[in-house]
Design a protein around this motif. Structure first.
Motif, PDB file in Angstrom:
ATOM      1  N   ALA A   4     -43.640 -39.293 -91.951  1.00 39.70           N
ATOM      2  CA  ALA A   4     -42.762 -38.242 -91.432  1.00 39.70           C
ATOM      3  C   ALA A   4     -43.535 -37.081 -90.828  1.00 39.70           C
ATOM      4  CB  ALA A   4     -41.849 -37.732 -92.546  1.00 39.70           C
ATOM      5  N   ASP A   5     -44.805 -36.899 -91.200  1.00 38.11           N
ATOM      6  CA  ASP A   5     -45.602 -35.776 -90.705  1.00 38.11           C
ATOM      7  C   ASP A   5     -46.335 -36.078 -89.403  1.00 38.11           C
ATOM      8  OD1 ASP A   5     -44.889 -34.204 -92.876  1.00 38.11           O
ATOM      9  OD2 ASP A   5     -46.552 -34.932 -94.105  1.00 38.11           O
ATOM     10  N   ASP A  37     -41.866 -34.287 -84.848  1.00 38.83           N
ATOM     11  CA  ASP A  37     -42.534 -35.300 -85.668  1.00 38.83           C
ATOM     12  C   ASP A  37     -41.581 -36.433 -86.021  1.00 38.83           C
ATOM     13  OD1 ASP A  37     -40.968 -34.455 -87.839  1.00 38.83           O
ATOM     14  OD2 ASP A  37     -42.500 -33.071 -88.561  1.00 38.83           O
ATOM     15  N   LYS A  38     -42.110 -37.410 -86.713  1.00 37.18           N
ATOM     16  CA  LYS A  38     -41.312 -38.584 -87.069  1.00 37.18           C
ATOM     17  C   LYS A  38     -40.280 -38.286 -88.151  1.00 37.18           C
ATOM     18  CE  LYS A  38     -44.496 -42.261 -85.698  1.00 37.18           C
ATOM     19  NZ  LYS A  38     -45.191 -43.505 -86.122  1.00 37.18           N
ATOM     20  N   HIS A  41     -33.087 -33.510 -86.228  1.00 38.26           N
ATOM     21  CA  HIS A  41     -32.336 -34.753 -86.379  1.00 38.26           C
ATOM     22  C   HIS A  41     -32.475 -35.303 -87.797  1.00 38.26           C
ATOM     23  CE1 HIS A  41     -32.458 -34.508 -81.996  1.00 38.26           C
ATOM     24  NE2 HIS A  41     -31.573 -35.480 -81.932  1.00 38.26           N
ATOM     25  N   GLU A  42     -31.447 -35.966 -88.233  1.00 35.75           N
ATOM     26  CA  GLU A  42     -31.448 -36.672 -89.507  1.00 35.75           C
ATOM     27  C   GLU A  42     -31.304 -38.173 -89.234  1.00 35.75           C
ATOM     28  OE1 GLU A  42     -31.870 -35.276 -92.393  1.00 35.75           O
ATOM     29  OE2 GLU A  42     -31.340 -33.143 -92.161  1.00 35.75           O
ATOM     30  N   SER A  43     -31.783 -38.981 -90.163  1.00 34.46           N
ATOM     31  CA  SER A  43     -31.603 -40.428 -90.002  1.00 34.46           C
ATOM     32  C   SER A  43     -30.119 -40.778 -90.138  1.00 34.46           C
ATOM     33  CB  SER A  43     -32.429 -41.190 -91.032  1.00 34.46           C
ATOM     34  OG  SER A  43     -32.006 -40.862 -92.337  1.00 34.46           O
ATOM     35  N   GLU A  44     -29.675 -41.738 -89.337  1.00 32.56           N
ATOM     36  CA  GLU A  44     -28.283 -42.169 -89.351  1.00 32.56           C
ATOM     37  C   GLU A  44     -28.230 -43.684 -89.440  1.00 32.56           C
ATOM     38  OE1 GLU A  44     -25.809 -40.202 -86.285  1.00 32.56           O
ATOM     39  OE2 GLU A  44     -27.646 -39.126 -85.753  1.00 32.56           O
ATOM     40  N   PHE A  45     -27.037 -44.189 -89.621  1.00 32.24           N
ATOM     41  CA  PHE A  45     -26.863 -45.640 -89.670  1.00 32.24           C
ATOM     42  C   PHE A  45     -25.732 -46.027 -88.730  1.00 32.24           C
ATOM     43  CE2 PHE A  45     -25.492 -49.771 -91.291  1.00 32.24           C
ATOM     44  CZ  PHE A  45     -26.722 -50.400 -91.474  1.00 32.24           C
ATOM     45  N   ASP A  46     -26.052 -46.946 -87.799  1.00 26.34           N
ATOM     46  CA  ASP A  46     -25.057 -47.466 -86.861  1.00 26.34           C
ATOM     47  C   ASP A  46     -24.364 -48.652 -87.518  1.00 26.34           C
ATOM     48  OD1 ASP A  46     -23.607 -48.637 -84.804  1.00 26.34           O
ATOM     49  OD2 ASP A  46     -25.117 -48.178 -83.278  1.00 26.34           O
ATOM     50  N   GLN A  79     -27.763 -51.162 -87.909  1.00 26.12           N
ATOM     51  CA  GLN A  79     -29.153 -50.758 -87.781  1.00 26.12           C
ATOM     52  C   GLN A  79     -29.302 -49.263 -88.035  1.00 26.12           C
ATOM     53  OE1 GLN A  79     -30.316 -51.722 -83.772  1.00 26.12           O
ATOM     54  NE2 GLN A  79     -29.346 -49.924 -82.890  1.00 26.12           N
ATOM     55  N   GLU A  80     -30.473 -48.903 -88.548  1.00 29.06           N
ATOM     56  CA  GLU A  80     -30.743 -47.500 -88.848  1.00 29.06           C
ATOM     57  C   GLU A  80     -31.275 -46.794 -87.599  1.00 29.06           C
ATOM     58  OE1 GLU A  80     -33.240 -44.758 -92.069  1.00 29.06           O
ATOM     59  OE2 GLU A  80     -33.629 -46.915 -91.897  1.00 29.06           O
ATOM     60  N   ILE A  81     -30.797 -45.572 -87.390  1.00 30.53           N
ATOM     61  CA  ILE A  81     -31.279 -44.750 -86.283  1.00 30.53           C
ATOM     62  C   ILE A  81     -32.268 -43.747 -86.860  1.00 30.53           C
ATOM     63  CG2 ILE A  81     -30.644 -43.154 -84.447  1.00 30.53           C
ATOM     64  CD1 ILE A  81     -27.828 -44.392 -84.528  1.00 30.53           C
ATOM     65  N   GLU A  82     -33.520 -43.868 -86.460  1.00 32.39           N
ATOM     66  CA  GLU A  82     -34.568 -43.005 -87.007  1.00 32.39           C
ATOM     67  C   GLU A  82     -34.381 -41.558 -86.573  1.00 32.39           C
ATOM     68  OE1 GLU A  82     -38.276 -44.622 -85.746  1.00 32.39           O
ATOM     69  OE2 GLU A  82     -38.342 -46.108 -87.335  1.00 32.39           O
ATOM     70  N   GLU A  83     -34.883 -40.641 -87.399  1.00 29.79           N
ATOM     71  CA  GLU A  83     -34.822 -39.225 -87.067  1.00 29.79           C
ATOM     72  C   GLU A  83     -35.975 -38.775 -86.168  1.00 29.79           C
ATOM     73  OE1 GLU A  83     -35.426 -40.688 -89.934  1.00 29.79           O
ATOM     74  OE2 GLU A  83     -36.499 -39.417 -91.372  1.00 29.79           O
TER      75      GLU A  83
END
Length: 453
Positions: A32-33, A51-52, A80-85, A90-94
């Motif tokens: 994440a860093d 950042d990631k 942004h926060e991680s989400e789920f489609d 599938q997961e949407i990365e932050e």
């Protein structure tokens, strides 16, 4: 010593260390860093990094410090926060893919930040006053109000507030790789693997699709969009690159849907040099117009090419970034490093080019002399005004005695890489992202540009 020739005066200036932000290299680095993008604003007084972990950190130029290119943390916020489609499971990365600053017209700053699916417009504002005595309701309900209290402001400690103003969502089925602002300051582009959309900054409800390369049958898919950018002076012109190694220029005056390009910049493949890796290494990862719009810079895996917008037949210049990796392509392919996407950028005067490489090396090319400087972003050189030395990559046995400025190819660390780098818009100041560290370099003879200059 690392030098960048001043094309105007003929003198050479040396690049030296200024600052490093981040944790030491021997610390455990969380995913994440890792810095995923960085961008100076129009004046160069602010530098934003993403950042990631979905965070945006903004650094402000400290003009009153003893250093010539010192930046301190100005603001940090979760974009942004991680989400789920749930439709696609599938997961949407932050992870922040791109940051773009808007032109500043008042005391506030605005920037666009995007992850794989959603673009957000953020307003960055300084607050040093707060309202007091604005409640005219008596604390005691039985007590009669005999006078009207007028609200007033009092000075409070300076705070920087980031407010989300708009969200541009649900327009991309694939991962967003580029965001580019138009010169009309009203519209911007967003590009994913197969489509490019045109947005109005004031309207987040709809956008217009201007490029669509998705075939009716996905089995016929042969290329994807890798990068796009608006012309720096012409609001109707844009370029985008594809994984096949070509750059296409579109003119929005000729047609609303720019599936048919106006110009095509492509190097024909030489059958004699064709190999299994040819198409992979020719994929363009980044394209940038020069500040005057006359030239286009394109970065593929092995080279950096300069195209004249008026000449489609061949690039006017080609610079080898790391030709010493030709013998390592098989190993790079097996470890997926061959798919790394390196960015590139122009210097403030368009005379120099900047791009990254492995082992935290980055390259500075002089367009006029062809000089190629291989420099290293490392905490070993993190000393005030330390002048960077040009490194030479050589192959051979690890036990072979080498000169101090030589680096053994066999010791190359491919996990350490400079994918993201940017150049100050007015001065010779470079910002380099190396994993979770942000390095600031400047020319040794850099004159400090004050706010009023």
């Amino acid at each position: 010593m690392a030098s960048v020739n001043d094309a105007a005066g003929g003198e050479s200036v040396q690049l030296c260390f200024s600052q490093v932000k981040g944790s030491p290299e021997d610390d455990i680095v969380t995913d994440a860093d890792i810095i995923s993008t960085l961008e100076f604003n129009e004046t160069g007084s602010l530098l934003a990094t993403g950042d990631k972990g979905g965070r945006v950190v903004i650094f402000q130029r400290d003009y009153d410090s003893g250093g010539d290119a010192d930046f301190s943390v100005y603001s940090a916020f979760q974009s942004h926060e991680s989400e789920f489609d749930y439709l696609k499971s599938q997961e949407i990365e932050e992870k922040i893919n791109k940051i773009k600053w808007l032109k500043q017209y008042n005391a506030s700053n605005f920037l666009l930040a995007t992850n794989d699916k959603t673009i957000k417009l953020w307003k960055i504002t300084e607050k040093s006053q707060q309202a007091v005595d604005f409640n005219n309701v008596a604390e005691d309900p039985k007590r009669t109000i005999r006078s009207l209290r007028v609200p007033k402001y009092q000075t409070s400690p300076l705070t920087v507030e980031a407010v989300e103003r708009r969200t541009y969502a649900n327009a991309h089925a694939y991962h967003i790789n580029s965001v580019s602002l138009n010169t009309d300051v009203e519209t911007f582009l967003s590009a994913d693997d197969l489509r490019i959309n045109l947005w109005n900054i004031e309207n987040n409800k709809e956008c217009f699709n201007i490029v669509d390369i998705k075939p009716q049958n996905m089995e016929e898919l042969t290329e994807v969009i890798t990068s796009c950018e608006f012309h720096p002076r012409k609001s109707h012109e844009l370029i985008y690159s594809v994984s096949k190694g070509s750059i296409r220029m579109c003119d929005m005056r000729s047609q609303a849907l720019c599936d048919q390009h106006a110009k095509l910049y492509e190097v024909p493949e030489d059958p004699a040099n064709k190999s299994f890796f040819s198409e992979i290494v020719s994929s363009i990862s980044d394209v940038k117009y020069s500040h005057d719009g006359r030239y286009i810079m394109a970065r593929d895996y092995m080279t950096l090419k300069i195209w004249d917008v008026n000449m489609e037949s061949k690039p006017v210049q080609t610079f080898e970034v790391h030709d010493y990796l030709q013998s390592q392509l098989c190993s790079l392919y097996e470890n997926d490093f061959i798919f790394d996407k390196f960015e590139c950028c122009w210097s403030c005067d368009d005379n120099h080019l900047l791009t990254g490489g492995y082992n935290n090396f980055f390259r500075v090319f002089n367009r006029h002399t062809g000089e190629n400087q291989c420099l290293e972003a490392s905490r070993e050189i993190a000393r005030p005004d330390f002048v960077l030395k040009n490194r030479k990559i050589v192959s051979g046995s690890a036990n072979t005695k080498r000169k101090k400025d030589e680096f053994n190819l066999e010791a190359m660390d491919y996990a350490k890489k400079v994918l993201h780098a940017t150049w100050h818009p007015r001065e010779d100041i470079l910002a380099i992202a190396a994993t979770n560290n942000l390095y600031i370099f400047r020319s040794k003879n850099q004159r400090v540009e004050r706010r009023g200059d």
